[in-house]
Design a protein around this motif. Structure first.
Motif, PDB file in Angstrom:
ATOM      1  N   SER A  16      27.028  51.108  47.310  1.00 38.96           N
ATOM      2  CA  SER A  16      27.274  51.514  48.694  1.00 38.96           C
ATOM      3  C   SER A  16      27.633  52.997  48.700  1.00 38.96           C
ATOM      4  O   SER A  16      27.975  53.578  47.662  1.00 38.96           O
ATOM      5  N   ILE A  17      27.569  53.608  49.863  1.00 41.01           N
ATOM      6  CA  ILE A  17      27.972  55.007  49.991  1.00 41.01           C
ATOM      7  C   ILE A  17      29.440  55.165  49.585  1.00 41.01           C
ATOM      8  O   ILE A  17      29.816  56.136  48.932  1.00 41.01           O
ATOM      9  N   ILE A  31      29.207  62.374  51.222  1.00 40.93           N
ATOM     10  CA  ILE A  31      28.071  61.699  50.583  1.00 40.93           C
ATOM     11  C   ILE A  31      26.959  61.460  51.606  1.00 40.93           C
ATOM     12  O   ILE A  31      25.776  61.649  51.305  1.00 40.93           O
ATOM     13  N   TYR A  32      27.318  61.076  52.843  1.00 40.82           N
ATOM     14  CA  TYR A  32      26.296  60.949  53.890  1.00 40.82           C
ATOM     15  C   TYR A  32      25.611  62.289  54.143  1.00 40.82           C
ATOM     16  O   TYR A  32      24.389  62.344  54.345  1.00 40.82           O
ATOM     17  N   ASP A  33      26.374  63.382  54.128  1.00 43.69           N
ATOM     18  CA  ASP A  33      25.782  64.717  54.289  1.00 43.69           C
ATOM     19  C   ASP A  33      24.783  65.003  53.174  1.00 43.69           C
ATOM     20  O   ASP A  33      23.675  65.480  53.433  1.00 43.69           O
ATOM     21  N   CYS A  43      18.694  57.837  47.933  1.00 40.19           N
ATOM     22  CA  CYS A  43      19.245  56.945  48.956  1.00 40.19           C
ATOM     23  C   CYS A  43      18.126  56.083  49.540  1.00 40.19           C
ATOM     24  O   CYS A  43      17.041  56.568  49.850  1.00 40.19           O
ATOM     25  N   VAL A  44      18.410  54.796  49.685  1.00 43.25           N
ATOM     26  CA  VAL A  44      17.448  53.839  50.232  1.00 43.25           C
ATOM     27  C   VAL A  44      18.049  53.229  51.492  1.00 43.25           C
ATOM     28  O   VAL A  44      19.220  52.852  51.502  1.00 43.25           O
ATOM     29  N   ARG A  49      21.695  49.999  56.824  1.00 48.83           N
ATOM     30  CA  ARG A  49      22.591  50.360  55.732  1.00 48.83           C
ATOM     31  C   ARG A  49      21.918  51.289  54.740  1.00 48.83           C
ATOM     32  O   ARG A  49      20.738  51.125  54.431  1.00 48.83           O
ATOM     33  N   LYS A  50      22.657  52.259  54.240  1.00 51.01           N
ATOM     34  CA  LYS A  50      22.158  53.137  53.182  1.00 51.01           C
ATOM     35  C   LYS A  50      22.799  52.703  51.874  1.00 51.01           C
ATOM     36  O   LYS A  50      24.012  52.497  51.806  1.00 51.01           O
ATOM     37  N   VAL A  51      21.962  52.546  50.856  1.00 47.10           N
ATOM     38  CA  VAL A  51      22.444  52.191  49.523  1.00 47.10           C
ATOM     39  C   VAL A  51      21.808  53.139  48.512  1.00 47.10           C
ATOM     40  O   VAL A  51      20.799  53.792  48.793  1.00 47.10           O
TER      41      VAL A  51
END
Length: 68
Positions: A16-17, A31-33, A43-44, A49-51
């Motif tokens: 997970s992020i 991390i999202y940035d 990132c997938v 959801r981003k994983v």
């Protein structure tokens, strides 16, 4: 920081992020940035959801840290 994984092999296939943020010691928003601006960041998107694939994350860390 309270790590829930003792080593690389304990990590799940997809992180997970939050897991990534905890691992590298950055905030979740940072991390999202990185995920949205760095095209090489692995990132997938799964639904909403981003994983991050564990093996690709490890490779990204190695490639990003060259020269240090």
């Amino acid at each position: 920081m309270n790590m829930k994984y003792n080593n690389y092999d304990d990590m799940p296939m997809f992180l997970s992020i939050k897991d990534v943020a905890d691992t590298v010691g950055l905030s979740i928003s940072r991390i999202y940035d990185i995920a949205s601006t760095d095209k090489s960041f692995p990132c997938v998107v799964l639904g909403r959801r981003k994983v991050v694939p564990r093996d690709e994350f490890k490779s990204w860390i190695k490639a990003s840290s060259k020269g240090f």
